[in-house]
Scaffold this active site. Structure first.
Site, PDB file in Angstrom:
ATOM      1  N   ARG A 242      81.520 -81.153  12.312  1.00  0.00           N
ATOM      2  CA  ARG A 242      81.867 -81.934  13.586  1.00  0.00           C
ATOM      3  C   ARG A 242      82.766 -82.852  13.244  1.00  0.00           C
ATOM      4  O   ARG A 242      82.424 -83.553  12.127  1.00  0.00           O
ATOM      5  CB  ARG A 242      80.466 -82.433  14.207  1.00  0.00           C
ATOM      6  CG  ARG A 242      79.689 -81.293  15.093  1.00  0.00           C
ATOM      7  CD  ARG A 242      80.438 -80.711  16.303  1.00  0.00           C
ATOM      8  NE  ARG A 242      79.615 -79.624  16.899  1.00  0.00           N
ATOM      9  CZ  ARG A 242      79.508 -78.446  16.641  1.00  0.00           C
ATOM     10  NH1 ARG A 242      80.393 -77.714  15.736  1.00  0.00           N
ATOM     11  NH2 ARG A 242      78.716 -77.554  17.372  1.00  0.00           N
ATOM     12  N   GLU A 270      89.057 -84.349  19.404  1.00  0.00           N
ATOM     13  CA  GLU A 270      89.611 -83.010  18.916  1.00  0.00           C
ATOM     14  C   GLU A 270      90.245 -82.482  20.303  1.00  0.00           C
ATOM     15  O   GLU A 270      90.005 -82.586  21.450  1.00  0.00           O
ATOM     16  CB  GLU A 270      88.422 -82.144  18.816  1.00  0.00           C
ATOM     17  CG  GLU A 270      89.034 -80.944  18.387  1.00  0.00           C
ATOM     18  CD  GLU A 270      87.886 -79.953  17.780  1.00  0.00           C
ATOM     19  OE1 GLU A 270      87.174 -80.480  17.037  1.00  0.00           O
ATOM     20  OE2 GLU A 270      87.672 -78.856  18.310  1.00  0.00           O
ATOM     21  N   HIS A 289      90.451 -75.923  15.103  1.00  0.00           N
ATOM     22  CA  HIS A 289      88.930 -75.489  15.308  1.00  0.00           C
ATOM     23  C   HIS A 289      88.914 -73.829  15.095  1.00  0.00           C
ATOM     24  O   HIS A 289      88.482 -73.237  15.851  1.00  0.00           O
ATOM     25  CB  HIS A 289      88.409 -75.728  16.557  1.00  0.00           C
ATOM     26  CG  HIS A 289      87.084 -75.932  16.541  1.00  0.00           C
ATOM     27  ND1 HIS A 289      86.272 -77.081  17.404  1.00  0.00           N
ATOM     28  CD2 HIS A 289      85.788 -75.231  16.069  1.00  0.00           C
ATOM     29  CE1 HIS A 289      84.746 -76.844  17.058  1.00  0.00           C
ATOM     30  NE2 HIS A 289      84.751 -75.597  16.535  1.00  0.00           N
TER      31      HIS A 289
END
Length: 331
Positions: A242, A270, A289
């Site tokens: 994370r 993000e 990601h």
């Protein structure tokens, strides 16, 4: 004997990705689907939910608060075809005694595989050279710090993914793994192939530091200026967990000097803004990601949820249950 009633609730794109024809057929074989297999959360069109006993969720599923649960009075199980259930499970779910399961174990597989690839590429400095293509001037003979022999990999968080990364490192006998996790069992870490030591002891010896801790208030910016300064020169930070685990301003300051490298599959925010300085550094690689289940890998998540549905339908215990206590210290 009446068959259980089940529906899926998630983003339409997620459903199309996870449930191909084969998996939709299995879904219909395991349960009675009243109306559409994928249902909406909109009260105006979600009449089928009043009879739903099992809900299969995934990315894009709504938070199961009291108001939503009131529309699902017969709900007995939430089978999550993704990783963390933190964004959808509420106190009301636990209070009603609803069974909760997750496909986090399955989702750990591609993340661990991605991490192993990142570790090996980082040891060879491949990512840095991808950003700065070979122009004929690089002197390979002078590069004493490159390689995957006599290197230490620091694993922060002995989670499902962290444990799997340690296990996957076993064949690479030039790489030694050390783990930092205040909740881990030393014997379990040793059995996986690593040594459990405090984070402050991991950092100075970690040629590569890979993060696998959950995002909790207590772990926010756990890797900040102090921790980054403790890494040896030439170290690489890998984050597939994370973005909030890392203080990005502190990381920018360290990477800007060229002292350490970074590979970030997750960031905070993000995505990073287009003008973020981290994007422009030649020793920082940022991927969108990618590590989690994507493309064909996502079908494993559907399979895991359908395995849970089969277990529920046959009166068996859940395969991968999630408890309230576990959720408080996990992702």
């Amino acid at each position: 004997m009446a068959r259980i009633r089940a529906q899926a609730m998630m983003a339409a794109d997620a459903f199309a990705l996870l449930f191909d024809d084969t998996r939709r057929t299995r879904f219909a074989q395991l349960a009675e689907v009243t109306g559409p297999m994928l249902v909406s959360d909109d009260p105006a069109v979600a009449g089928a939910l009043a009879e739903t006993e099992v809900l299969i969720t995934s990315w894009g599923a709504p938070r199961l608060d009291a108001a939503r649960l009131e529309r699902m009075p017969r709900l007995r199980a939430v089978l999550h075809a993704a990783g963390s259930v933190r964004d959808i499970v509420t106190e009301e779910v636990w209070a009603r005694g609803i069974r909760v399961t997750s496909a986090a174990d399955v989702n750990a597989v591609p993340v661990a595989e991605f991490t192993i690839a990142a570790i090996l590429f980082s040891g060879k400095r491949a990512l840095t050279h991808i950003r700065a293509p070979y122009d004929g001037t690089w002197d390979a003979w002078s590069q004493r710090s490159i390689g995957n022999v006599d290197r230490t990999v620091g694993i922060v968080g002995f989670s499902r993914i962290g444990r799997r990364v340690v296990e996957l490192l076993r064949p690479f006998d030039g790489l030694r793994a050390v783990v930092a996790d205040p909740f881990a069992d030393p014997e379990a870490v040793a059995a996986a192939g690593a040594t459990l030591i405090p984070l402050d002891e991991v950092l100075p010896q970690a040629d590569i530091l890979s993060l696998h801790a959950p995002s909790l208030p207590s772990t926010r910016h756990m890797i900040s200026a102090r921790e980054l300064a403790m890494l040896p020169d030439g170290a690489t930070l890998i984050n597939t967990a994370r973005g909030a685990l890392v203080d990005h301003e502190a990381l920018l300051m360290e990477c800007r000097t060229g002292r350490i490298d970074a590979l970030l599959d997750v960031t905070e925010p993000e995505p990073l803004p287009a003008d973020a300085q981290l994007r422009r550094l030649p020793n920082v690689a940022i991927t969108p990601h990618l590590a989690g289940s994507l493309g064909t890998e996502a079908r494993r998540l559907a399979d895991a949820a359908l395995d849970e549905l089969a277990a529920y339908a046959s009166g068996k215990a859940p395969l991968h249950p999630v408890t309230k206590a576990e959720l408080e210290i996990s992702a």
